[in-house]
Design an enzyme around this catalytic site. Structure first.
Site, PDB file in Angstrom:
ATOM      1  N   SER A 197       0.836  -1.186   0.000  1.00  0.00           N
ATOM      2  CA  SER A 197       0.000   0.000   0.000  1.00  0.00           C
ATOM      3  C   SER A 197       0.882   1.252   0.000  1.00  0.00           C
ATOM      4  CB  SER A 197      -0.962  -0.044   1.192  1.00  0.00           C
ATOM      5  OG  SER A 197      -1.996   0.885   1.039  1.00  0.00           O
TER       6      SER A 197
ATOM      7  N   ASP B 176      -8.258  -5.430  -6.365  1.00  0.00           N
ATOM      8  CA  ASP B 176      -7.931  -4.422  -5.357  1.00  0.00           C
ATOM      9  C   ASP B 176      -8.945  -3.288  -5.424  1.00  0.00           C
ATOM     10  OD1 ASP B 176      -6.778  -2.498  -3.712  1.00  0.00           O
ATOM     11  OD2 ASP B 176      -4.767  -2.707  -4.560  1.00  0.00           O
TER      12      ASP B 176
ATOM     13  N   HIS C  72      -6.612  -6.150  -1.932  1.00  0.00           N
ATOM     14  CA  HIS C  72      -5.502  -5.266  -1.567  1.00  0.00           C
ATOM     15  C   HIS C  72      -4.581  -5.888  -0.529  1.00  0.00           C
ATOM     16  CE1 HIS C  72      -3.591  -1.325  -1.315  1.00  0.00           C
ATOM     17  NE2 HIS C  72      -3.653  -1.387   0.002  1.00  0.00           N
TER      18      HIS C  72
END
Length: 420
Positions: free
Chosen positions: A234, A328, A362
């Site tokens: 991230s 994601d 994600h």
């Protein structure tokens, strides 16, 4: 007599577990349930229905689940599908050294739709799932400006060194580092804001801080010479990419579901300053559950005004591996990874690789980690969508964990230091 056989009963969380139920009647329907409590007392549980074979046995390596939280032959499905009893919670191991997660496995000799703790099961087992193997050392790091935790594997070494970065919530998260150390890496879980005396928010990323961390790790007597690896997810992924592009100490980089530009903050390295692309919060999609989908929050990064924010990955000394969840819902990571390939080709950098996982979201974490499609941000208490599909996502976690370790082992130099 009905027996529940589990092997091993004590294991690392990234290791598979074999589960069998014996002594049943032929074609008997049973319920298998798993549950645990995290360190804050929150309950996570899963269940699946099975039919025994003609010998009265259910073997999760061969027997398909016929209902419950998943369908089909998935030996680790009960672990993958652990869900919180309260909405929007994420299972995170905070104290990796002190105790394991205790996973309770229970057998009910019927279809049990809503088993609760205390409801009498036919047979039970309690498993220990650890995040660190025996002999791994944890060293609290508070040296110069650097804050974190260094995990050193058992043995003489030298070990390949890795810096481990998490994302935009800040703090110090150690579970991936302790597992990597259990697999032979000297791993520094590095905090960079919202921890100890570090900044409370991430308005500015100073790469000198991360360079100091790289020096600290590479100077440890049990860490091999020649460079360190970096793993980031991230927001940590774009920091990792910047480290690869600007710091000569970085020899291999893994970016998990992150952008390829500086975002929402300023990055500096000495006289170099890169201003980030601001978030366009009006582009957040709010789902029917009230959770935020932030996939489009950056808008079009190809605009001319954003080109100075793109991280020059072509300058990286070593190879870069992008791990991408195609579902994601927090970051447009597939687009960013493909753009990285375009840029690499433009500048003739031939060691940029993209590994895509259809159906993955994600939060691609070590195998055995339950699927978490949405959880509350600790900063704003707002639910954030992470995306993914249960079985595809968890299979991606198994595959990517092996691929990431193989990539790091191949590309981090591992040589002994000269003895005095």
């Amino acid at each position: 007599m009905i027996n529940l056989e589990v092997s091993p009963e004590i294991s690392l969380v990234d290791e598979p577990v074999k589960i069998q139920v014996c002594g049943l009647s032929p074609q008997q329907i049973i319920t298998l349930r798993a549950w645990l409590k995290d360190e804050r007392g929150n309950m996570f549980q899963s269940r699946a229905f099975y039919m025994s074979d003609k010998e009265g046995k259910v073997d999760l390596e061969h027997s398909p689940a016929t209902g419950g939280d998943f369908h089909g032959v998935y030996p680790m499905g009960l672990f993958w599908s652990l869900k919180p009893s309260k909405p929007f919670l994420r299972l995170i191991k905070r104290d990796v050294m002190g105790s394991p997660f205790q996973v309770h496995l229970e057998v009910y000799c019927h279809v049990e739709l809503n088993p609760c703790p205390g409801y009498p099961a036919t047979v039970t087992k309690v498993l220990e799932r650890w995040y660190v193997s025996p002999g791994v050392q944890r060293l609290q790091v508070r040296e110069g400006r650097v804050r974190g935790a260094l995990f050193i594997p058992a043995g003489e070494g030298p070990f390949p060194g890795v810096i481990d970065l998490f994302g935009g919530f800040g703090g110090l998260i150690e579970f991936r580092s302790s597992l990597l150390a259990s697999r032979g890496f000297a791993c520094l879980a590095l905090a960079y804001f919202r921890f100890d005396d570090l900044p409370k928010s991430l308005d500015h990323v100073d790469l000198k801080y991360f360079e100091e961390a790289a020096h600290l790790l590479s100077s440890h007597p049990k860490v091999s010479r020649g460079g360190v690896g970096v793993v980031g997810v991230s927001k940590g992924a774009d920091v990792a990419l910047a480290m690869a592009s600007y710091l000569p100490q970085v020899s291999a980089t893994v970016c998990i579901n992150g952008p390829i530009a500086v975002t929402n903050n300023t990055l500096s390295y000495g006289d170099l300053v890169q201003r980030g692309i601001p978030y366009q919060r009006e582009r957040i999609l709010i789902t029917h559950s009230g959770a935020f989908n932030c996939t489009r929050i950056l808008g079009d990064i190809s605009k001319p005004e954003h080109q100075d924010s793109i991280i020059p990955l072509e300058r990286a000394r070593g190879p870069i591996l992008f791990l991408v969840g195609e579902n994601d819902q927090s970051c447009d990571s597939l687009f960013f990874a493909n753009e990285s390939l375009v840029r690499a080709e433009k500048y003739n950098k031939k060691d940029v690789y993209v590994r895509c996982y259809p159906g993955a979201g994600h939060l691609i974490e070590p195998p055995g980690s339950p699927f978490c499609p949405v959880s509350v941000s600790p900063l704003s208490q707002t639910p954030i969508m992470w995306g993914g599909e249960l079985l595809a996502h968890c299979k991606a976690q198994e595959i990517s964990w092996t691929e990431m370790q193989d990539f790091l082992r191949r590309n981090i130099p591992c040589s002994r230091r000269n003895k005095l």
